[in-house]
Design a protein around this motif. Structure first.
Motif, PDB file in Angstrom:
ATOM      1  N   SER A 113      77.143  58.991 -35.540  1.00  0.00           N
ATOM      2  CA  SER A 113      77.316  60.217 -36.314  1.00  0.00           C
ATOM      3  C   SER A 113      75.961  60.757 -36.775  1.00  0.00           C
ATOM      4  N   ASN A 114      75.975  62.009 -37.153  1.00  0.00           N
ATOM      5  CA  ASN A 114      74.747  62.655 -37.618  1.00  0.00           C
ATOM      6  C   ASN A 114      74.227  61.990 -38.888  1.00  0.00           C
ATOM      7  N   ARG A 115      75.144  61.555 -39.738  1.00  0.00           N
ATOM      8  CA  ARG A 115      74.749  60.885 -40.983  1.00  0.00           C
ATOM      9  C   ARG A 115      74.061  59.552 -40.687  1.00  0.00           C
ATOM     10  N   GLN A 116      74.592  58.779 -39.743  1.00  0.00           N
ATOM     11  CA  GLN A 116      73.964  57.506 -39.372  1.00  0.00           C
ATOM     12  C   GLN A 116      72.606  57.746 -38.734  1.00  0.00           C
ATOM     13  N   THR A 117      72.528  58.744 -37.878  1.00  0.00           N
ATOM     14  CA  THR A 117      71.256  59.078 -37.243  1.00  0.00           C
ATOM     15  C   THR A 117      70.220  59.433 -38.300  1.00  0.00           C
ATOM     16  N   THR A 118      70.638  60.197 -39.291  1.00  0.00           N
ATOM     17  CA  THR A 118      69.734  60.579 -40.371  1.00  0.00           C
ATOM     18  C   THR A 118      69.272  59.362 -41.150  1.00  0.00           C
ATOM     19  N   LYS A 119      70.187  58.443 -41.449  1.00  0.00           N
ATOM     20  CA  LYS A 119      69.814  57.228 -42.178  1.00  0.00           C
ATOM     21  C   LYS A 119      68.793  56.412 -41.394  1.00  0.00           C
ATOM     22  N   TYR A 120      69.009  56.258 -40.094  1.00  0.00           N
ATOM     23  CA  TYR A 120      68.060  55.509 -39.269  1.00  0.00           C
ATOM     24  C   TYR A 120      66.712  56.211 -39.197  1.00  0.00           C
ATOM     25  N   ALA A 121      66.744  57.530 -39.107  1.00  0.00           N
ATOM     26  CA  ALA A 121      65.497  58.299 -39.054  1.00  0.00           C
ATOM     27  C   ALA A 121      64.712  58.134 -40.352  1.00  0.00           C
ATOM     28  N   ILE A 122      65.393  58.240 -41.471  1.00  0.00           N
ATOM     29  CA  ILE A 122      64.730  58.071 -42.772  1.00  0.00           C
ATOM     30  C   ILE A 122      64.186  56.658 -42.909  1.00  0.00           C
ATOM     31  N   SER A 162      65.764  69.858 -42.303  1.00  0.00           N
ATOM     32  CA  SER A 162      65.842  69.897 -40.839  1.00  0.00           C
ATOM     33  C   SER A 162      66.686  71.074 -40.365  1.00  0.00           C
ATOM     34  N   LYS A 163      67.780  71.347 -41.066  1.00  0.00           N
ATOM     35  CA  LYS A 163      68.644  72.467 -40.675  1.00  0.00           C
ATOM     36  C   LYS A 163      67.954  73.802 -40.895  1.00  0.00           C
ATOM     37  N   LYS A 164      67.118  73.892 -41.932  1.00  0.00           N
ATOM     38  CA  LYS A 164      66.368  75.120 -42.161  1.00  0.00           C
ATOM     39  C   LYS A 164      65.375  75.358 -41.034  1.00  0.00           C
ATOM     40  N   MET A 165      64.812  74.264 -40.523  1.00  0.00           N
ATOM     41  CA  MET A 165      63.817  74.376 -39.465  1.00  0.00           C
ATOM     42  C   MET A 165      64.465  74.636 -38.118  1.00  0.00           C
ATOM     43  N   SER A 166      65.697  74.207 -37.960  1.00  0.00           N
ATOM     44  CA  SER A 166      66.388  74.368 -36.687  1.00  0.00           C
ATOM     45  C   SER A 166      67.855  74.641 -36.969  1.00  0.00           C
ATOM     46  N   SER A 167      68.399  75.658 -36.341  1.00  0.00           N
ATOM     47  CA  SER A 167      69.780  76.035 -36.633  1.00  0.00           C
ATOM     48  C   SER A 167      70.806  75.231 -35.837  1.00  0.00           C
ATOM     49  N   ASN A 168      70.382  74.471 -34.843  1.00  0.00           N
ATOM     50  CA  ASN A 168      71.340  73.709 -34.050  1.00  0.00           C
ATOM     51  C   ASN A 168      71.471  72.273 -34.550  1.00  0.00           C
ATOM     52  N   ASN A 178      70.236  69.673 -33.441  1.00  0.00           N
ATOM     53  CA  ASN A 178      69.039  68.853 -33.233  1.00  0.00           C
ATOM     54  C   ASN A 178      68.061  68.926 -34.398  1.00  0.00           C
ATOM     55  N   GLY A 179      68.494  69.442 -35.535  1.00  0.00           N
ATOM     56  CA  GLY A 179      67.629  69.545 -36.706  1.00  0.00           C
ATOM     57  C   GLY A 179      67.100  68.203 -37.160  1.00  0.00           C
ATOM     58  N   THR A 180      67.954  67.194 -37.155  1.00  0.00           N
ATOM     59  CA  THR A 180      67.533  65.857 -37.547  1.00  0.00           C
ATOM     60  C   THR A 180      66.484  65.332 -36.577  1.00  0.00           C
ATOM     61  N   LEU A 239      64.481  67.086 -34.715  1.00  0.00           N
ATOM     62  CA  LEU A 239      63.255  67.851 -34.892  1.00  0.00           C
ATOM     63  C   LEU A 239      62.472  67.359 -36.110  1.00  0.00           C
ATOM     64  N   GLY A 240      63.143  67.178 -37.235  1.00  0.00           N
ATOM     65  CA  GLY A 240      62.492  66.669 -38.443  1.00  0.00           C
ATOM     66  C   GLY A 240      61.893  65.301 -38.231  1.00  0.00           C
ATOM     67  N   PHE A 241      62.634  64.430 -37.568  1.00  0.00           N
ATOM     68  CA  PHE A 241      62.151  63.079 -37.280  1.00  0.00           C
ATOM     69  C   PHE A 241      60.942  63.128 -36.350  1.00  0.00           C
ATOM     70  N   THR A 242      60.996  63.981 -35.336  1.00  0.00           N
ATOM     71  CA  THR A 242      59.894  64.102 -34.382  1.00  0.00           C
ATOM     72  C   THR A 242      58.620  64.576 -35.080  1.00  0.00           C
ATOM     73  N   ILE A 243      58.753  65.538 -35.968  1.00  0.00           N
ATOM     74  CA  ILE A 243      57.587  66.033 -36.702  1.00  0.00           C
ATOM     75  C   ILE A 243      56.998  64.927 -37.581  1.00  0.00           C
ATOM     76  N   ALA A 244      57.865  64.200 -38.286  1.00  0.00           N
ATOM     77  CA  ALA A 244      57.388  63.111 -39.146  1.00  0.00           C
ATOM     78  C   ALA A 244      56.684  62.035 -38.325  1.00  0.00           C
ATOM     79  N   VAL A 245      57.258  61.656 -37.197  1.00  0.00           N
ATOM     80  CA  VAL A 245      56.651  60.622 -36.355  1.00  0.00           C
ATOM     81  C   VAL A 245      55.329  61.120 -35.768  1.00  0.00           C
ATOM     82  N   PHE A 246      55.255  62.393 -35.412  1.00  0.00           N
ATOM     83  CA  PHE A 246      54.010  62.944 -34.879  1.00  0.00           C
ATOM     84  C   PHE A 246      52.897  62.892 -35.926  1.00  0.00           C
ATOM     85  N   ILE A 247      53.214  63.263 -37.150  1.00  0.00           N
ATOM     86  CA  ILE A 247      52.224  63.191 -38.230  1.00  0.00           C
ATOM     87  C   ILE A 247      51.789  61.752 -38.456  1.00  0.00           C
TER      88      ILE A 247
END
Length: 118
Positions: free
Chosen positions: A2-11, A75-81, A83-85, A87-95
């Motif tokens: 689920s999106n919630r689990q994906t978010t928890k793992y990303a965080i 993440s949703k503000k940055m991306s409307s689809n 894949n917001g999570t 995208l946010g995770f990718t940006i954080a990992v890139f930094i």
């Protein structure tokens, strides 16, 4: 998953990487400024790891729900689809990648990227 689990793992992944980066900065500072060698330095290193990672994991456990909501909104503000999570995770990992490359390997990723662009 689920999106919630994906978010928890990303965080969780970002929190672990941040804690390790903070730990690396502190260890580097200690090695430069503390005139100890051998077992005392090993003990200092171990204490620093516990002081950095224990609170980081406690905070992640305690605030995962709040962080995931804020992370999802950002993440949703940055991306409307959906894949917001990602995208946010990718940006954080890139930094974090840039910071790790600079700290551990003395690689300036930003200047390398600039040199690729004509």
């Amino acid at each position: 998953m689920s999106n919630r689990q994906t978010t928890k793992y990303a965080i969780y992944a970002v929190a672990v990487l941040c804690a390790a980066l903070i730990n690396e900065y502190i260890i580097k500072y200690v090695k430069e400024h503390v005139n100890q060698q051998g077992y005392i330095l090993v003990l200092i290193d171990m204490i620093i790891v516990v002081l950095i990672f224990a609170p980081a994991f406690a905070l992640v456990t305690k605030y995962t729900k709040k962080l995931s909501k804020a992370y999802m909104k950002t993440s949703k503000k940055m991306s409307s689809n959906k894949n917001g999570t990602l995208l946010g995770f990718t940006i954080a990992v890139f930094i974090l990648f840039i910071l790790y490359a600079n700290l551990r390997h003395n690689i300036d990723v930003i200047s390398d990227i600039k040199s690729l662009v004509p």
